[in-house]
Design an enzyme around this catalytic site. Sequence first.
Site, PDB file in Angstrom:
ATOM      1  CG  LEU A   1     -64.410  83.967  29.826  1.00 14.94           C
ATOM      2  CD1 LEU A   1     -64.271  85.294  28.562  1.00 14.94           C
ATOM      3  CD2 LEU A   1     -65.513  83.914  29.728  1.00 14.94           C
ATOM      4  CG  ASP A   2     -63.932  76.730  28.751  1.00 12.03           C
ATOM      5  OD1 ASP A   2     -63.521  77.146  29.916  1.00 12.03           O
ATOM      6  OD2 ASP A   2     -64.641  76.680  27.717  1.00 12.03           O
ATOM      7  NE  ARG A   3     -54.503  78.717  24.239  1.00  9.70           N
ATOM      8  CZ  ARG A   3     -53.683  78.011  24.233  1.00  9.70           C
ATOM      9  NH1 ARG A   3     -52.693  77.027  24.406  1.00  9.70           N
ATOM     10  NH2 ARG A   3     -52.149  78.581  23.218  1.00  9.70           N
TER      11      ARG A   3
END
Length: 343
Positions: free
Chosen positions: A171-173
């Site tokens: 998942l993106d940050r």
Amino acid sequence: MNRQLNDLSVPSSGSAQGQKPVSQDGVKGAVSPSPAVRFITIDADDAGQRLDNHLCRVLKGVPKTRVYRIIRKGEVRVNKKRSTADYRLQEGDLLRVPPVRMAEKNEPNKPPASMVEQLEQSVLYEDSKLMVINKPSGLAVHGGSGISCGVIEALRQIRPNEKGLELVHRLDRDTSGCLMVAKKRSMLRYLHAQLQGDGISKIYNALVIGRWPARKQLVNAPLQKNTLRSGERMVRVHVDGKTSRTRYQVLQRLGDATLVEASPLTGRTHQIRVHCLHAGHAILGDEKYGRDEDNRQFRGYGLRRLFLHAARLQFQLPDGEILKIEAPLPDDLQKVLKRLGND
């Protein structure tokens, strides 16, 4: 898990007659391997893993450049033969790992107490082979690029007895929500196979700018990765990109924004974010793909980060059980919706 055996020195009885010693690998003239050399028999859990990735686990603290170098030089052997970094290990393979000086002997960076507390409270599901956490926004899933400790590194320190923890996906940050972490290689392989097909349903909630048309239920646009001169990684819609499809459903209209449900049918980097942009409705709070003026406007409603949340997962476990997992919308995003609804 793995069975590790030390090299045994080969008697050099022929040396007195002027004969050259023979190593265990059968190469004449070679010196017997150091006792630090290891032989590892690959078991079922580690089968299917790339050689380079497996060595990075075995040789903790050794830089990846050094790992690739010893593979290229033939110091690493699989079944007594040279191999390549991308070789997929098979059950029963005999892996020869040479003695390698560690880059540093310092203990890995300990995760901050706040991160430990967040992760311990974020477990949504856990069994002997799988863990699903509700990843908080702002935490990177792994270290790198100036980040010393990501979610996976922190989990490995929090759970030192779990030797096989691996990210199933990323998942993106700034994205919050459901994140799968395999505890066994067999589960990792199984879930990767499911992700390659349509075996895992992933549902995201996103708040986008403007009025998303109810009739727009599918965005089908190929995506291509690009790296800017600054080194920043961007993704764009391009005819030469990889096939990418995302389904959408309108959940709620809130003034100048729409809350949508996004279901990625493929798994490309930044797929939902770029498909929203391509549809003309960028995700609010997206500093990479959104418009600064839109993000500034919605900061007035308390939106301080990307409004993208991995809300639900559904898939079949190897034993046939259907697993459904939900991650509630975080408080900060719920407050934004409430303020928009009251406006």
